[in-house]
Design an enzyme around this catalytic site. Structure first.
Site, short mmCIF file in Angstrom:
data_model
loop_
_atom_site.label_atom_id
_atom_site.label_comp_id
_atom_site.label_asym_id
_atom_site.label_seq_id
_atom_site.Cartn_x
_atom_site.Cartn_y
_atom_site.Cartn_z
CE1 TYR A 163 -3.07 3.06 0.56
CE2 TYR A 163 -3.90 1.96 2.51
CZ TYR A 163 -3.98 2.99 1.60
OH TYR A 163 -4.96 3.94 1.75
CE LYS A 200 -5.49 1.84 -1.25
NZ LYS A 200 -5.93 2.83 -2.20
CB SER A 226 -3.11 6.28 -2.12
OG SER A 226 -3.95 5.18 -1.89
CD GLU A 244 -10.19 12.23 -5.59
OE1 GLU A 244 -9.59 11.14 -5.68
OE2 GLU A 244 -10.29 12.88 -4.53
N GLY A 274 -11.80 4.79 -1.12
CA GLY A 274 -12.50 5.20 0.08
C GLY A 274 -13.86 5.84 -0.17
C1 LIG Z 1 -5.32 9.74 0.34
C2 LIG Z 1 -6.37 8.70 0.42
O1 LIG Z 1 -6.88 8.37 1.47
N1 LIG Z 1 -6.74 8.12 -0.71
C3 LIG Z 1 -7.75 7.13 -0.79
C4 LIG Z 1 -7.19 5.83 -1.18
O2 LIG Z 1 -6.32 5.72 -1.98
C5 LIG Z 1 -8.81 7.55 -1.79
O3 LIG Z 1 -9.77 6.53 -1.90
C6 LIG Z 1 -9.45 8.85 -1.35
O4 LIG Z 1 -10.13 8.63 -0.15
C7 LIG Z 1 -10.44 9.38 -2.38
O5 LIG Z 1 -9.81 9.43 -3.61
C8 LIG Z 1 -10.98 10.75 -2.00
O6 LIG Z 1 -10.03 11.74 -2.12
C1 LIG Z 2 -8.69 3.94 -0.06
C2 LIG Z 2 -8.07 2.88 0.66
O1 LIG Z 2 -7.56 1.97 0.12
C3 LIG Z 2 -8.11 2.92 2.06
O2 LIG Z 2 -8.98 3.59 2.56
O3 LIG Z 2 -7.32 2.28 2.70
#
Ligand SMILES: CC(=O)N[C@H](C=O)[C@@H](O)[C@H](O)[C@H](O)CO
Ligand SMILES: CC(=O)C(=O)O
Length: 308
Positions: A140, A168, A170, A196, A212
């Site tokens: 992650y 994954k 982010s 997004e 999320g």
């Molecule tokens: C930084 C963060 O928490 N990113 C989440 C997981 O990757 C996303 O799912 C965000 O919650 C989502 O893109 C909303 O900004």
């Molecule tokens: C977005 C995601 O993978 C998390 O909330 O951990």
């Protein structure tokens, strides 16, 4: 070539929220009900105890209870990824062993957090977790919260291991996503993080996503995914733009997860409030949540009508 069947990890995986009762304790029944709701939405899997799942705000025992509830309810139907990240390697190892014992399908973790660690520390942390079970492992990568910049060379080294099936991402750079995919090779999964950019991530090589915000609008992400799969790119883009307007609104509340939980409550899924320091939705904002929920429900019906 990985010997694991990776199909269950492709497509849409919801980063599940944690479920608490009125006194803030893990609510097993609510977790089962929410997992059931998601199983019926048509998504591929659930990511338990990650950022959205508040794993970092819970004790090891609480994290185990949440995972057991989810695996017990939908473990035969969905791919369950247990996030086991913790500041201490020992805790992560304990959680990984538990995840395997109760029947999760994979473990995943952020780098060790709090200390600013060099790559060899993070590598040793991950390796101890990987070695503790026979489960596949998903890295992650979320540098904006962990502060750890995963290099292509460490990623390549990890990806060369049989058990390391994916990452994954982010981070918001789709270029980085593409570089990780190139480094990991064809059988290495790259899963999109920023909701997004789901379509952008898919277009540049992601095999699916873990998000999320999927948990309040799975139908809309399933619609983007299905349009993408069919090559209907203009339609996929239309839905991504709709989703992004909703995400901007969700992010305007004091915490994203508080907003998501308030929406689910309106749908009959009471998962409690997020834990401090994450803030709940203020009383004065409830009418805005109500309107947002109505908007999402009507779009979800539209997306379903168009064929997920
Ligand atoms: C930084 C963060 O928490 N990113 C989440 C997981 O990757 C996303 O799912 C965000 O919650 C989502 O893109 C909303 O900004
Ligand atoms: C977005 C995601 O993978 C998390 O909330 O951990």
């Amino acid at each position: 070539m990985k010997s694991y069947n990776l199909d269950g990890f492709r497509g849409i995986t919801i980063a599940m929220y944690s479920c608490y009762d009125a006194s803030g304790e893990i609510d097993v029944e609510a977790a089962r009900r929410l997992a059931r709701y998601y199983a019926e939405s048509g998504v591929k899997g659930l990511y338990v105890g990650g950022s959205s799942g508040e794993g970092m705000l819970q004790s090891v025992t609480e994290r185990k209870r949440m995972l057991e509830a989810v695996v017990g309810e939908v473990g035969d139907e969905l791919t369950i990824i247990a996030h086991v990240g913790a500041p201490a390697t020992r805790d992560s190892v304990e959680l990984a062993i538990h995840a395997e014992k109760v029947g999760a399908h994979a473990v995943s973790t952020v780098p060790a957090i709090y200390y600013r660690l060099p790559a060899p520390s993070v590598e040793a942390h991950w390796q101890a977790i990987i070695d503790s079970t026979d489960l596949p492992f998903i890295i992650y990568h979320i540098p904006q919260t962990t502060g750890f910049q995963l290099s292509v060379s460490l990623l390549s080294k990890m990806a060369a291991q049989e058990k390391v099936i994916g990452v994954k991402i982010s981070a918001e750079s789709t270029f980085e996503l593409q570089q990780f995919k190139a480094a990991g090779g064809k059988d290495f999964l790259v899963l999109n993080g920023p909701d997004e950019q789901y379509l952008a991530g898919r277009s540049i090589g992601a095999d699916g996503g873990i998000g999320g915000t999927y948990g309040v609008m799975p139908e809309l992400f399933l619609r983007i995914e299905s349009c993408f799969e069919q090559g209907l790119l203009a339609e996929a883009q239309k839905w991504q733009f709709i989703v992004n307007e909703l995400i901007v609104e969700l992010l305007s509340f004091p915490s994203l997860y508080g907003a998501c939980k308030a929406i689910l409550k309106l749908r009959g899924y009471d998962t409690g409030e997020p834990r401090l320091p994450l803030l709940p939705v203020a009383e004065s904002d409830l009418s805005r949540i109500h309107a947002l929920n109505e908007r999402i429900l009507s779009l979800a019906a539209q997306a379903k009508g168009a064929g997920l």
